[in-house]
Every structure is written in structure tokens, then in C-alpha cells.
Write a protein that holds these residues in place. Structure first.
Motif, PDB file in Angstrom:
ATOM      1  N   GLY A 272       0.847  -1.186   0.000  1.00  0.00           N
ATOM      2  CA  GLY A 272       0.000   0.000   0.000  1.00  0.00           C
ATOM      3  C   GLY A 272       0.879   1.230   0.000  1.00  0.00           C
ATOM      4  N   PRO A 273       0.291   2.403  -0.101  1.00  0.00           N
ATOM      5  CA  PRO A 273       1.098   3.619  -0.123  1.00  0.00           C
ATOM      6  C   PRO A 273       1.768   3.875   1.223  1.00  0.00           C
ATOM      7  N   ALA A 274       2.940   4.473   1.168  1.00  0.00           N
ATOM      8  CA  ALA A 274       3.593   4.908   2.393  1.00  0.00           C
ATOM      9  C   ALA A 274       2.732   5.991   3.043  1.00  0.00           C
ATOM     10  N   PRO A 275       2.781   6.103   4.373  1.00  0.00           N
ATOM     11  CA  PRO A 275       1.947   7.109   5.047  1.00  0.00           C
ATOM     12  C   PRO A 275       2.097   8.509   4.472  1.00  0.00           C
ATOM     13  N   ALA A 276       3.303   8.876   4.092  1.00  0.00           N
ATOM     14  CA  ALA A 276       3.523  10.221   3.554  1.00  0.00           C
ATOM     15  C   ALA A 276       2.863  10.418   2.196  1.00  0.00           C
ATOM     16  N   GLU A 277       2.560   9.313   1.484  1.00  0.00           N
ATOM     17  CA  GLU A 277       1.972   9.406   0.158  1.00  0.00           C
ATOM     18  C   GLU A 277       0.460   9.245   0.167  1.00  0.00           C
ATOM     19  N   ARG A 278      -0.096   8.866   1.307  1.00  0.00           N
ATOM     20  CA  ARG A 278      -1.529   8.544   1.349  1.00  0.00           C
ATOM     21  C   ARG A 278      -2.381   9.730   0.900  1.00  0.00           C
ATOM     22  N   ARG A 279      -1.996  10.921   1.294  1.00  0.00           N
ATOM     23  CA  ARG A 279      -2.785  12.094   0.926  1.00  0.00           C
ATOM     24  C   ARG A 279      -2.771  12.349  -0.578  1.00  0.00           C
ATOM     25  N   GLU A 280      -1.686  11.962  -1.242  1.00  0.00           N
ATOM     26  CA  GLU A 280      -1.640  12.100  -2.701  1.00  0.00           C
ATOM     27  C   GLU A 280      -2.769  11.299  -3.346  1.00  0.00           C
ATOM     28  N   TYR A 281      -2.964  10.062  -2.908  1.00  0.00           N
ATOM     29  CA  TYR A 281      -4.020   9.225  -3.474  1.00  0.00           C
ATOM     30  C   TYR A 281      -5.402   9.734  -3.065  1.00  0.00           C
ATOM     31  N   GLN A 282      -5.520  10.253  -1.854  1.00  0.00           N
ATOM     32  CA  GLN A 282      -6.797  10.828  -1.435  1.00  0.00           C
ATOM     33  C   GLN A 282      -7.155  12.047  -2.283  1.00  0.00           C
ATOM     34  N   ARG A 283      -6.159  12.880  -2.600  1.00  0.00           N
ATOM     35  CA  ARG A 283      -6.419  14.047  -3.455  1.00  0.00           C
ATOM     36  C   ARG A 283      -6.895  13.613  -4.835  1.00  0.00           C
ATOM     37  N   ARG A 284      -6.294  12.567  -5.371  1.00  0.00           N
ATOM     38  CA  ARG A 284      -6.704  12.091  -6.693  1.00  0.00           C
ATOM     39  C   ARG A 284      -8.144  11.597  -6.671  1.00  0.00           C
ATOM     40  N   ARG A 285      -8.503  10.872  -5.620  1.00  0.00           N
ATOM     41  CA  ARG A 285      -9.880  10.376  -5.525  1.00  0.00           C
ATOM     42  C   ARG A 285     -10.869  11.541  -5.418  1.00  0.00           C
ATOM     43  N   LYS A 286     -10.503  12.562  -4.655  1.00  0.00           N
ATOM     44  CA  LYS A 286     -11.388  13.720  -4.519  1.00  0.00           C
ATOM     45  C   LYS A 286     -11.563  14.433  -5.853  1.00  0.00           C
TER      46      LYS A 286
ATOM     47  N   ASP B  26      -4.871   2.434 -13.604  1.00  0.00           N
ATOM     48  CA  ASP B  26      -5.972   3.245 -13.089  1.00  0.00           C
ATOM     49  C   ASP B  26      -6.194   2.990 -11.602  1.00  0.00           C
ATOM     50  N   PHE B  27      -6.238   1.716 -11.212  1.00  0.00           N
ATOM     51  CA  PHE B  27      -6.488   1.377  -9.815  1.00  0.00           C
ATOM     52  C   PHE B  27      -5.337   1.856  -8.928  1.00  0.00           C
ATOM     53  N   HIS B  28      -4.098   1.648  -9.390  1.00  0.00           N
ATOM     54  CA  HIS B  28      -2.946   2.084  -8.599  1.00  0.00           C
ATOM     55  C   HIS B  28      -2.915   3.601  -8.475  1.00  0.00           C
ATOM     56  N   TYR B  29      -3.298   4.301  -9.517  1.00  0.00           N
ATOM     57  CA  TYR B  29      -3.316   5.770  -9.495  1.00  0.00           C
ATOM     58  C   TYR B  29      -4.216   6.297  -8.383  1.00  0.00           C
ATOM     59  N   LEU B  30      -5.276   5.569  -8.067  1.00  0.00           N
ATOM     60  CA  LEU B  30      -6.246   6.028  -7.074  1.00  0.00           C
ATOM     61  C   LEU B  30      -6.054   5.427  -5.689  1.00  0.00           C
ATOM     62  N   THR B  31      -5.237   4.370  -5.565  1.00  0.00           N
ATOM     63  CA  THR B  31      -5.109   3.682  -4.272  1.00  0.00           C
ATOM     64  C   THR B  31      -3.678   3.471  -3.814  1.00  0.00           C
ATOM     65  N   GLY B  32      -2.745   3.264  -4.746  1.00  0.00           N
ATOM     66  CA  GLY B  32      -1.386   2.884  -4.365  1.00  0.00           C
ATOM     67  C   GLY B  32      -1.277   1.436  -3.926  1.00  0.00           C
ATOM     68  N   LEU B  33      -2.328   0.651  -4.116  1.00  0.00           N
ATOM     69  CA  LEU B  33      -2.342  -0.748  -3.675  1.00  0.00           C
ATOM     70  C   LEU B  33      -1.909  -1.666  -4.809  1.00  0.00           C
ATOM     71  N   ALA B  34      -0.985  -2.575  -4.523  1.00  0.00           N
ATOM     72  CA  ALA B  34      -0.452  -3.482  -5.537  1.00  0.00           C
ATOM     73  C   ALA B  34      -0.928  -4.905  -5.342  1.00  0.00           C
ATOM     74  N   GLU B  35      -2.161  -5.098  -4.885  1.00  0.00           N
ATOM     75  CA  GLU B  35      -2.758  -6.426  -4.733  1.00  0.00           C
ATOM     76  C   GLU B  35      -3.789  -6.675  -5.822  1.00  0.00           C
ATOM     77  N   PRO B  36      -3.909  -7.938  -6.264  1.00  0.00           N
ATOM     78  CA  PRO B  36      -5.017  -8.277  -7.163  1.00  0.00           C
ATOM     79  C   PRO B  36      -6.313  -8.463  -6.378  1.00  0.00           C
ATOM     80  N   ASP B  37      -7.383  -8.729  -7.118  1.00  0.00           N
ATOM     81  CA  ASP B  37      -8.671  -9.070  -6.500  1.00  0.00           C
ATOM     82  C   ASP B  37      -9.139  -7.968  -5.543  1.00  0.00           C
ATOM     83  N   ALA B  38      -9.284  -6.766  -6.067  1.00  0.00           N
ATOM     84  CA  ALA B  38      -9.758  -5.630  -5.280  1.00  0.00           C
ATOM     85  C   ALA B  38     -10.637  -4.763  -6.165  1.00  0.00           C
ATOM     86  N   LEU B  39     -11.432  -3.918  -5.523  1.00  0.00           N
ATOM     87  CA  LEU B  39     -12.356  -3.050  -6.242  1.00  0.00           C
ATOM     88  C   LEU B  39     -12.524  -1.774  -5.443  1.00  0.00           C
TER      89      LEU B  39
END
Length: 450
Positions: free
Chosen positions: A5-19, A54-67
Motif C-alpha cells: 500500500g502507499p507509504a503514510p507520507a503518500e496517502r494524501r496524494e491518493y486521497q487528493r486524486r480520488r477527490k 488506473d487502480f494504482h493511481y487512485l489507491t497505491g495498492l499493488a494487490e489483485p482481486d480488489a475493487l
């Protein structure tokens, strides 16, 4: 499979993209973004997993089987993620998983559910929205969405209606991805540096008798040393193989007197580099090679100089076409006059592709090139390649000295507020620099060319 998952310092970057995406789809729209699934190479042996861009751009998560589901103005939370529940037995074999318990904190989402609860929960998440955004190229997901609509229609008499409009998620999401944030530009710079280091190492390794695949191996070692991987299958094309635009066999022996075209880049942290250079195997350009190489270089420089905000995306290509056509006329490879040769496309047997493409998480990145039929203007934050070339088939009706020569020069260019920045400028590309590099007289990192 390693859960990342994203590092704590990067989490806000993904939250901004989702917003930003939530704002783009509007309060009456809901969006579904699927993760990639594992692909099997053979029997029980999977390919290395690579997340959907697309999914990584919005979450930073590198796992399969997610939505991921974005539900504007939803009382229980706008951002919902479905992930695989933790399975101790699977983790023993494949490594740690994120799991539903940790997902909200790690990803910065409002709620997380198990992936096997999708059929139960999705219809309720779609309730009350007018438009559903999802990727149209995921036919299985589209079919499932229509099934969720049927579930909602059964409650129509109680005022429960499904979304009335299906919209392609690529529209709003890919326009967001086209303009890179400072965070993304940092990663593209890193990918450019690693790609450049690999090209320099490969140039130093070129010699008579080495095989194309050995040059590719030199580059892939540099990629791996930076915890990266190829952003696409490397092209190492010696001699007339360079006239095959997507040559990927990499199976021929390099020979003195020939050129070798190398098109390769590193992907680091989900961002791609893409560089092409063309070198003489014996370290010295022949006269015909020098003439065509300088022509391609002049075209590339003219194309790069055309890049600036509010300039048409097509402007660099037009500059490259003009320079190459003029040069081909002067060399006698096509007939003039120049303007007529451009209008009639006489250059196309030698230069048959566009001069560049968007670059980002994908090496051929997303985003429209035209708006309402017109080439779109460039904007700060866009990143593109610039890669003119000349390819003379071995059987072309031209003087024999030019036959079988293929040359392409490619750099990665960021559009800035002031104009442009060449991210891959570290890799030598003038004739003098290349010949000095390959003879050991030039270190592009530490020493100026004398």
C-alpha cells in the motif's frame, strides 16, 4: 504476491486524486474501478503481478482481486474498497495481504469489505445515483453491473432505481492522469534517470560479436538494480533489423559497420521511462550513417524546441516532418520541392510513425490527443516522448549506401510553465558525444566532452 500500500507520507496524494475524480463525476455519479487480476503463464505458474494503472493511481495498492467504489455524498463514506480478506495459509506461501481490517487506515478509505461481498453490497452502493462510471473495456464488469441494475429494478415500486446512464470511466479518469502532479513528475524523473543509466551502460557494452539479447540483459540489470523493471519489452535491433519498428526478437549478432537501435526504458514505482538511441557498433559512424543520423537529430531538436504550453500536440510532429522531408530531398532519397513532398507524404516510406506519445504510468499513457476533432493544446504537467526516425528498407530504391539503415532518437519531455524540460537529457545523442562515449573518452555523468 507482496501486499503493498502507499507509504503514510503518500496517502494524501491518493486521497487528493480520488477527490478530484469524485468532483469530475459529480454528486449524482458513482464510479467503480477494478484492480488487475493475476495472469497465469503456464499451469500453476503466474506472471509477475502488475497492478492496473488506473487502480494504482487512485489507491497505491499493488494487490489483485480488489475493487474501489467512489460514492459522492454517501453518508457512510464516499470511498469504499473491496479487498481480499487475510488468509494465514495463503500469506505463508505468498506473503502478507492487506486485509479488510487494515485497509481503511493504510489506504485512507472510509470503508473496506471482503471482495466476496461484492454481489451483496454493490446494488446498495449504486442506489440513488443517476450515472455509473466504469471501464468499458472490462466487459465482465459491465455485464456484472447490468446484473446489479436488475437487482435494483426489483425495488422500483419502492422508489429504488438503478443508475440510468452508463459512462466510460476512461473519460474523466484519464484526463486527470494526463496532467502529472509534482509527486508523479518526481517519479518520472527517477524512471528517466534509471533508463538513462541503462542506455549508457548498454552503449559502453556494444562491440562486434555481441548479441542483441546481451545488450538487453545489460539494461535489465540496471533496471533491477534500481528496483525497477522494463516498462516494455526492450528493442535491440542491429543493422536492418532497425527498419522493423517493433522488432523484439533480439536474436541477432551485432557486426562492425552496422548501427544498433536500442529502444528501452525502466518502470520504477509505476512510472515509465522510454528512450531510444542509435549507435555505431564499431564506435564510428560511416558517412551515409552520419548523414541520416544528423538529419534525425536535427528533426528531434526542432520538435523538442516546439514544445510549450498552448502549442498544439501536433506541432512537434510537423516540425520533425519538415526537417526530415527537407533532408531527404537534399540527399536525393525523395523528389522535391519540399512543400509538395510534405503535402503528398513522400517522406512516409522513410518516416511512417508519429513523433511522440503521452508518457506516465503506462509507456503509451492515457489521455486524448484531440478534442472535438482538433489537436489539443499542450499544458504544463503533460509528459510526452519525442522520437522521429528514418528507416531505409534493405530493398529500397535508393543508393545502396543508405539501404538497411534504421535510426530513431527518443527523449522524454515534460511541458513546463516556461516551455519544456528534457527528462532524459543525460544520455548522449550528438555524433561527437556518441563516438567519444563508445571510445571511452567521455563520461556523460562526470566528465565534459573535450
Amino acid at each position: 504476491m507482496q501486499a503493498i500500500g502507499p507509504a503514510p507520507a503518500e496517502r494524501r496524494e491518493y486521497q487528493r486524486r480520488r477527490k478530484r475524480l469524485i468532483k469530475a463525476i459529480g454528486k449524482r455519479g458513482v464510479a467503480i474501478i477494478p484492480a488487475a487480476t493475476e495472469q497465469w503463464r503456464n499451469h500453476d505458474n503466474p506472471w509477475p503481478f502488475r497492478q492496473s494503472s488506473d487502480f494504482h493511481y487512485l489507491t497505491g495498492l499493488a494487490e489483485p482481486d480488489a475493487l474501489l467504489v467512489l460514492c459522492p455524498k454517501r453518508a457512510e463514506g464516499e470511498v469504499v474498497c473491496f479487498v481480499s480478506p487475510r488468509d494465514p495459509e495463503r500469506e505463508r506461501w505468498e506473503g502478507p495481504q492487506l486485509g479488510t481490517e487494515r485497509a481503511p487506515a493504510v489506504l485512507g478509505v472510509d470503508q473496506a469489505f471482503a471482495i466476496d461481498e461484492i454481489e451483496e453490497r454493490l446494488p446498495d452502493l449504486l442506489r440513488g445515483y443517476n450515472k455509473l462510471y466504469l471501464p468499458f473495456d472490462d466487459h465482465e464488469l459491465v455485464a456484472r453491473a447490468l446484473g446489479w441494475f436488475d437487482d435494483l429494478r426489483r425495488g422500483a415500486r419502492a422508489g429504488i432505481l438503478p443508475p440510468q446512464t452508463l459512462k466510460d470511466l476512461a473519460g474523466p479518469l484519464h484526463e486527470l492522469r494526463l496532467i502529472k502532479s509534482a509527486h508523479e513528475i518526481d517519479r518520472l524523473r527517477r524512471a528517466a534517470v534509471v533508463s538513462a543509466e541503462a542506455h549508457i551502460a548498454a552503449a559502453r557494452g556494444v562491440h562486434d560479436g555481441i548479441w542483441e539479447y546481451e545488450i538487453a540483459a545489460i539494461m535489465q540489470k540496471v533496471f533491477a538494480s534500481a528496483h525497477g523493471e522494463p516498462s516494455f519489452a526492450p528493442i535491440v535491433a542491429g543493422g536492418s533489423n532497425a527498419c522493423v519498428l517493433h522488432y523484439r526478437a533480439n536474436a541477432a549478432e551485432l557486426k562492425d559497420g552496422d548501427l544498433v537501435l536500442v529502444d528501452a526504458g525502466a518502470e520504477v514505482d509505476y512510472y515509465a521511462g522510454d528512450i531510444t538511441r542509435t549507435w555505431p557498433v564499431d564506435g564510428r559512424f560511416s558517412v551515409p550513417q552520419r548523414e541520416l543520423y544528423q538529419l534525425v537529430l536535427d528533426a528531434q531538436i526542432a520538435a523538442i524546441e516546439a514544445i510549450a504550453p498552448d502549442v498544439s500536440f501536433n506541432a512537434p510532429h510537423e516540425e520533425a516532418v519538415a526537417v526530415i522531408t527537407r533532408g531527404l530531398v537534399e540527399l536525393g532519397l525523395i523528389e522535391g520541392p519540399v512543400e509538395e513532398a510534405i503535402d503528398e507524404g513522400r517522406y512516409r516510406p522513410f518516416f511512417m510513425h508519429r513523433t511522440g506519445h503521452w508518457l506516465g504510468s503506462d509507456v503509451h499513457d492515457v489521455g486524448r490527443y484531440r478534442i472535438d476533432g482538433d489537436w489539443r493544446p499542450l499544458e504544463p504537467g503533460m509528459v510526452m516522448t519525442v522520437e522521429p526516425g528514418i528507416y531505409v528498407d534493405p530493398d529500397a530504391d535508393v543508393p545502396e549506401a543508405y539501404r538497411g539503415i534504421g535510426i530513431r532518437i527518443e527523449d522524454d519531455v515534460l511541458v513546463t510553465e516556461e516551455g519544456h524540460e528534457v527528462l532524459t537529457r543525460q544520455v548522449p545523442k550528438t555524433i561527437d558525444e556518441i563516438e567519444a562515449l563508445m571510445s571511452g573518452r567521455f563520461d556523460p555523468v562526470n566528465e565534459p566532452l573535450e
